[in-house]
Every structure is written in C-alpha cells, then in structure tokens.
Design a protein around this motif. Structure first.
Motif, mmCIF file in Angstrom:
data_model
loop_
_atom_site.group_PDB
_atom_site.id
_atom_site.type_symbol
_atom_site.label_atom_id
_atom_site.label_comp_id
_atom_site.label_asym_id
_atom_site.label_seq_id
_atom_site.Cartn_x
_atom_site.Cartn_y
_atom_site.Cartn_z
ATOM 1 N N GLN A 1 8.727 10.435 -53.559
ATOM 2 C CA GLN A 1 8.630 9.224 -52.843
ATOM 3 C C GLN A 1 7.095 8.689 -52.215
ATOM 4 O O GLN A 1 6.743 7.750 -52.054
ATOM 5 C CB GLN A 1 9.427 8.265 -51.819
ATOM 6 C CG GLN A 1 11.143 8.406 -52.786
ATOM 7 C CD GLN A 1 10.752 7.829 -54.000
ATOM 8 O OE1 GLN A 1 10.168 6.321 -53.803
ATOM 9 N NE2 GLN A 1 11.527 7.890 -54.959
ATOM 10 N N THR A 2 6.438 9.767 -52.268
ATOM 11 C CA THR A 2 4.923 10.104 -51.730
ATOM 12 C C THR A 2 4.124 10.201 -52.224
ATOM 13 O O THR A 2 3.974 11.396 -52.938
ATOM 14 C CB THR A 2 4.737 10.546 -50.036
ATOM 15 O OG1 THR A 2 5.214 11.491 -50.272
ATOM 16 C CG2 THR A 2 6.080 10.162 -48.869
ATOM 17 N N LEU A 3 2.836 9.850 -52.288
ATOM 18 C CA LEU A 3 1.957 10.798 -52.581
ATOM 19 C C LEU A 3 1.023 11.847 -51.878
ATOM 20 O O LEU A 3 0.523 12.779 -53.135
ATOM 21 C CB LEU A 3 0.783 9.698 -53.026
ATOM 22 C CG LEU A 3 0.659 8.376 -53.591
ATOM 23 C CD1 LEU A 3 -1.073 7.906 -53.812
ATOM 24 C CD2 LEU A 3 1.074 8.672 -54.932
ATOM 25 N N ASP A 4 1.943 12.188 -50.930
ATOM 26 C CA ASP A 4 1.112 13.362 -50.606
ATOM 27 C C ASP A 4 2.046 14.603 -50.925
ATOM 28 O O ASP A 4 1.423 15.275 -50.424
ATOM 29 C CB ASP A 4 1.095 13.532 -48.423
ATOM 30 C CG ASP A 4 0.703 12.459 -48.165
ATOM 31 O OD1 ASP A 4 -0.387 12.038 -48.658
ATOM 32 O OD2 ASP A 4 0.487 11.445 -47.107
ATOM 33 N N ASP A 5 2.965 14.374 -51.787
ATOM 34 C CA ASP A 5 3.652 15.901 -51.694
ATOM 35 C C ASP A 5 3.169 16.095 -53.254
ATOM 36 O O ASP A 5 3.599 17.116 -53.953
ATOM 37 C CB ASP A 5 5.081 14.697 -52.180
ATOM 38 C CG ASP A 5 6.374 14.786 -50.988
ATOM 39 O OD1 ASP A 5 5.508 15.251 -50.131
ATOM 40 O OD2 ASP A 5 7.051 13.861 -51.034
ATOM 41 N N PHE A 6 1.857 16.006 -54.129
ATOM 42 C CA PHE A 6 1.081 15.964 -55.263
ATOM 43 C C PHE A 6 -0.135 16.325 -54.882
ATOM 44 O O PHE A 6 -1.008 15.695 -54.082
ATOM 45 C CB PHE A 6 1.195 15.058 -55.833
ATOM 46 C CG PHE A 6 2.772 14.036 -56.854
ATOM 47 C CD1 PHE A 6 3.196 14.534 -57.249
ATOM 48 C CD2 PHE A 6 3.008 12.678 -55.668
ATOM 49 C CE1 PHE A 6 4.514 14.597 -57.871
ATOM 50 C CE2 PHE A 6 4.463 12.595 -56.594
ATOM 51 C CZ PHE A 6 5.163 13.279 -57.246
ATOM 52 N N PRO A 7 -0.229 17.459 -55.691
ATOM 53 C CA PRO A 7 -1.655 18.157 -55.297
ATOM 54 C C PRO A 7 -2.907 17.132 -56.299
ATOM 55 O O PRO A 7 -4.181 17.387 -56.246
ATOM 56 C CB PRO A 7 -1.968 19.143 -55.643
ATOM 57 C CG PRO A 7 -0.754 19.172 -56.523
ATOM 58 C CD PRO A 7 0.434 18.288 -56.608
ATOM 59 N N CYS A 8 -1.915 16.016 -57.119
ATOM 60 C CA CYS A 8 -2.759 15.328 -57.752
ATOM 61 C C CYS A 8 -4.312 14.621 -57.791
ATOM 62 O O CYS A 8 -5.054 14.816 -57.942
ATOM 63 C CB CYS A 8 -2.404 14.124 -59.028
ATOM 64 S SG CYS A 8 -0.623 15.375 -59.777
#
Length: 620
Positions: free
Chosen positions: A394-401
């Motif tokens: 649910q949070t963008l911090d969980d992705f390396p993108c």
C-alpha cells in the motif's frame, strides 16, 4: 422478393423443359403437404399406363408394409405422379416413395432438407427454394455442406450426363448465401464424441483406470483437439519470441513489480479498493475475454470489444458487438461459451471502444462465420489466479521503482509486455485444456459415479455399477436412479412404457394429445423430482406428460388401432412412429436386466409386446 411459385406452375415448367424427375426442397413439412393438396385439386392426370406402373409398385411395397394400403396420399400420387417425402410420414410410406422414384415412376417429390443426407434418391433436377432451415424453434442458415448436399442430388448415374440445380424465387431464400454454399468449401468435420456414464462404467469394466487416458488419446475427438492445440502452440512460440526483448531487468519479474507499484501509486488513500471474489467459472473465463474474442450468448454470437467492472458491485462486464451491429453491455455470466476465434480490433479509449471502420468490418465477418465454431475448453479452478489487492503493498516506500535506473524503460514497456504475457498465459491455459479436456471430462463422470455409489473409491464397479452399465441410452443416470429408488416397483406395463416415452422424447413441438391418467401423473411427478435433483450431473429430459399419455393409451388398450390413435392426437404419424421406436429401445435396455431385476425386466417385456403391434410390427 417475388412470391413463391405455385407447385402446379413449377411442375408444369419442369415437365415442359424436360427437367423431370425432380426433387423440390421446401421449407417445412407443412409446405410439402400444402403442395400435395394443391396438386390434388387439379383435374389433370398422368397417362393411364404410368398410373398402372405406380399402382404395381405400390402393391409390391404394400405386400411387405401393409400400413400403406390405405395411405391418404396414395390416390393423389397415382393420379399426378408426384409425391411428398418428409419426417412426418411413416417410414413405410417413405420407402414406397423412394422405390417409386428409383423406378422412374414419379415426376417430382416435394421434400424437406432431411432427404438430402443418407438416402439414395436419384433425380435429374433439384429445386432449391430456401436458404435456411428450421432447427428447434428458430430458422438457421443452411451450411455449405447442406447446400452442396442438396445440389449434389441432381443427376442420375448412367442416365443423365448433366444434373440441374434450379434456384427459384421465394421469401425464404438469400441468393448470396446459396451462391456461397455452391462455391465454398464444406465445413470441417467435428467429432461428436461424448463421454457418457455408461461409457465410463463399461471402460472401467474392461480396463484399469490408468489405461483409460491412453485409450481416449486415440479417439478422433482428441486428434482434433490436439490439432487445435498445435495451432495454438505455433501462436505461443511466436508470442514468446515477441516477449524475448522484455526479459528480466533489475527485478526478475519486473512486469508484476511495476504493475503493483503503478497500482499502489494510482490508488486513492481515502477510497481503498475492495476485492470481489468472482465465481470459479467466471474467473476462468475472464483471461480469455479480450477485445476481439468471439463468444456465444445462447443462440446469438457476439465479439468482445471491452472487459471492465461495474461500479459499486464491481461485477465483471463486457461490451460486445452483436451480429446485427448493435453494441450492448452484458455481465460475463451471460456468456454461454467462449469460442475458438478472435478478430482484429483497433481499440479506442471511448465509446464504442473501437473505430467505426472496425465495427463495420466485424459485422461483415460475423455474417460470414460458419454455423459451427468450436468452443474453447476452459479448465475451471477453485483457486483464483488473480492476486488479491490485500497482497499488493500500500505504500510506495515498499518498492525500489522510484530510484531504479530501469524505471523509465519499465514504464514505457509495461503495457506491451503485460499484454504479451497475458496472451501467453491465456494461450498456455488453452493448450493445456485442449490436451486434457477429454480426460478431465472422464474424471468428472468418475467422481459423480463414485458419489452415487456405482464406483468404489478405487474406480471399481460396485454391484449397482455392474447392472447400470447395461443401460446404454440417453438419460441413463436418471433411469438407473429411478430403478434404485424403486420408482418402478409393481408398475404396470403401460405406465412403464409411458415413463420411458417421456424420457426418450426430445421434441417440444406442440399439439393435441390425450390427458394423462392420475396414476401416470403421480409417477411423472416422482420422475421430475429426481430429474431435478440430478440436474447438476445430467441435463434433465423434457418429461412431457402428453407424450406419456399418448403412449399409455396405445400400450394399455390392445383394441386401439393405429388409425384410432392418429385421430386422438395431432402428432404426425412419422413422429409417433419414431417416439414408439425409441421407447422400444429404452424398454429393451430395461429388459436386459433379467439377472439383477427380473420382475422389472418381465414388465418391460410385456410393455414391448403390447407396444409393438400394428404399424410397429414393421420395425426390423
């Protein structure tokens, strides 16, 4: 369109142009009978020597089939040299007409299209007055094979150097469709192989379970499925080549990673997505319902333009283009079958979701489709293939993108790569379903038979399975369950025959019939309840009470003559004959259960003896 030609004018023209003998194909039984009535009112008659020749042939056939001695059309045929031939007539009368035609005694025969297949019926000319035929309650365009069967009856071997196929004006004819049928290639032959419960029992009686799959693999049905799978495999190879440039990047499965990241980025915080679990059969079909896919909506067909979810309920929906050119929105549950055909659709972002040129082209292609298009076998899994929203971060911090160097390439390539991967997944599933569909259908039948007690958990026949395998007819499961439920305990022969007739009859043609007795109504209600309970395993029969009452009256009253029975109903003689012939077949199956159910077998034998009299004695 010009009106139809009057039968008398048509016959006069054929005789004048030396185009007789001829077969005139009409749209229905009633049209054939009306044509004969119109000729019967004319004063003209063929020469006496020809009338005598017809009488001699009919006398010869009458010696073998006494039922035609007083046939109502006999005098008209002898006087005019013209006959009618359709399924409403007794087989004996049709044999007489065929013999007259073979001897060259007739100038013309008015017939339905059923005459075109399976009968040696020589004629110099065939007259086609229709481009469609009635099947069930609707008219369906004749297939290329059917049109070529009709025209192929023209020309007698050893008598005619040329056969003539004449197309006449009629409100029921489309000349473009006839021209396509005369010049096109016949439709491919499709296997009609069906796995039935008796087949499963008899195969397991003769072979171990682990040998059955190899046996099914040798069938023509599996051969055709394998051919379709090979064509899809070629498509899959092409898709994998197209997919090669979109190989692994920083993330091994970068397509899924980017999809989850983009979903999380677009999701509105104050409106969390609610995942709705689709039924397994709907979830299994969704991957195949892409733009351009041909689907069956019961009796109609349509092309998918868009798949989406409704607001609020989030139910899967389709925008489809129907054959008449209308664009409608339907739930996915309305789709009866996903057909093995796709079309090129140029997608747009707004209604009608494709270009007007594409719509016109698709309508034309729908009109050119063959009558039969094979369905795509789809394996239904109880587990959903889609990843629930709860598993998406649910949070963008969980992705390396955001900091990944491949971010711009992923963003650019993702739509194309995702579409290719989805198409690869769909094609792979379709290949798997084609390769294993027969075996899965066999396993489904095995599970039902195990559940009902005809097979052991090890797929061995139980005592009930041993005698149930002898019932090798339609709706065999219903009949064996009725026997196990003792529904036929101490039943009278007339009632047993009536119930078998209601199960055997598969035509919903209306008519006037005798009323069912109280005892018959009670038994039929029990049969209907059991048929409803078994509907999940086998389609129930029509179970018409009026058909059962007609059979009960014939079997229960030995003094009733065939003519007397015909006066009690509006059902055609040929239909009654086929009904009773099928009933005899069903009763003979029950009669074969002498070792396990001797009393019931004896009742069936008495019902056969009472049923097979009069016209029915002419059965081979």
């Amino acid at each position: 369109m010009a009106p139809s030609i009057h039968p008398a004018d048509l016959l006069s023209t054929l005789r004048h142009k030396h185009l007789t003998p001829a077969i005139v194909f009409l749209t229905s039984r009633r049209a054939c009978d009306d044509a004969m009535q119109a000729l019967a009112l004319l004063p003209s008659a063929i020469p006496p020597d020809r009338q005598e020749a017809i009488a001699r042939v009919l006398d010869g056939v009458t010696a073998e089939f006494p039922s035609i001695a007083e046939h109502p059309l006999r005098e008209t045929v002898q006087r005019t040299g013209v006959a009618a031939h359709h399924a409403g007539h007794l087989p004996s009368w049709k044999i007489a007409v065929e013999e007259l035609m073979r001897r060259g005694c007739l100038d013309a025969v008015f017939a339905t299209t059923t005459l075109a297949a399976g009968v040696d019926f020589p004629a110099r000319t065939v007259v086609i007055t229709q481009s469609s035929v009635r099947k069930a309650r609707d008219f369906t365009d004749l297939t290329v094979s059917e049109i070529q069967q009709l025209s192929g009856r023209a020309g007698r071997r050893g008598k005619d150097l040329v056969g003539f196929a004449v197309v006449t004006p009629s409100p029921y004819i489309d000349l473009r469709h006839i021209a396509k049928g005369l010049t096109g290639h016949p439709e491919p032959i499709d296997s009609q192989f069906v796995i039935t419960y008796p087949m499963v029992l008899n195969l397991l009686k003769a072979h171990p379970l682990d040998h059955i799959q190899a046996i099914l693999a040798k069938s023509f049905a599996q051969f055709q499925l394998d051919q379709r799978a090979e064509r899809l495999q070629e498509k899959l190879d092409t898709l994998e080549v197209q997919m090669a440039p979109y190989g692994p990047r920083e993330c091994t499965d970068w397509i899924t990673q980017w999809h989850h990241f983009d979903t999380a980025r677009r999701r509105k915080p104050h409106r969390p997505s609610v995942h709705k679990q689709d039924p397994p059969e709907v979830a299994a079909r969704l991957p195949f319902l892409t733009p351009g896919r041909l689907v069956s909506l019961g009796k109609a067909r349509a092309i998918v333009l868009r798949e989406y979810r409704s607001r609020g309920q989030r139910s899967p929906m389709l925008t489809v283009l129907r054959s008449e050119g209308s664009i409608t929105e339907i739930p996915v549950t309305f789709v009866a079958e996903v057909l093995d055909r796709t079309f090129e659709v140029k997608e747009t972002r707004a209604y009608p979701w494709t270009t007007p040129e594409t719509i016109q082209g698709l309508v034309d292609e729908l009109a050119e489709l063959p009558t039969r298009v094979p369905a795509l076998p789809i394996l239904v899994s109880e587990q959903a293939d889609q990843i629930p929203d709860e598993l998406i971060a649910q949070t963008l911090d969980d992705f390396p993108c955001p900091t990944c160097p491949s971010r711009h390439a992923c963003q650019k390539d993702h739509p194309t790569a995702l579409k290719l991967r989805q198409e690869i997944a769909r094609t792979t599933k379709a290949i798997q379903a084609l390769r294993t569909s027969l075996w899965h259908r066999f396993q489904e039948k095995v599970e039902v038979l195990q559940q009902l007690g005809y097979l052991t958990p090890a797929a061995q026949l139980t005592a009930d399975g041993e005698w149930a395998r002898l019932i090798r007819i339609d709706h065999s499961l219903l009949i064996t369950e009725l026997i196990r439920a003792e529904a036929f305990s101490a039943i009278e022969p007339a009632l047993l025959a009536a119930v078998m007739a209601s199960i055997a009859h598969d035509d919903d043609r209306p008519g006037a019939f005798p009323r069912a007795s109280a005892g018959l109504s009670t038994v039929l209600n029990q049969v209907r309840r059991l048929a409803h309970e078994l509907a999940a395993f086998d389609d129930p029969p029509l179970l018409r009470g009026d058909i059962a009452a007609l059979t009960e009256r014939w079997v229960g009253d030995p003094a009733l003559t065939w003519i007397g029975l015909c006066r009690a109903t509006t059902m055609a003689e040929g239909d009654m004959y086929r009904l009773f012939a099928r009933t005899l077949e069903y009763l003979s199956q029950i009669e074969s259960l002498r070792s396990s159910h001797p009393s019931l077998a004896d009742t069936a034998a008495r019902a056969i003896a009472n049923l097979r009299r009069g016209v029915l004695e002419e059965l081979p």
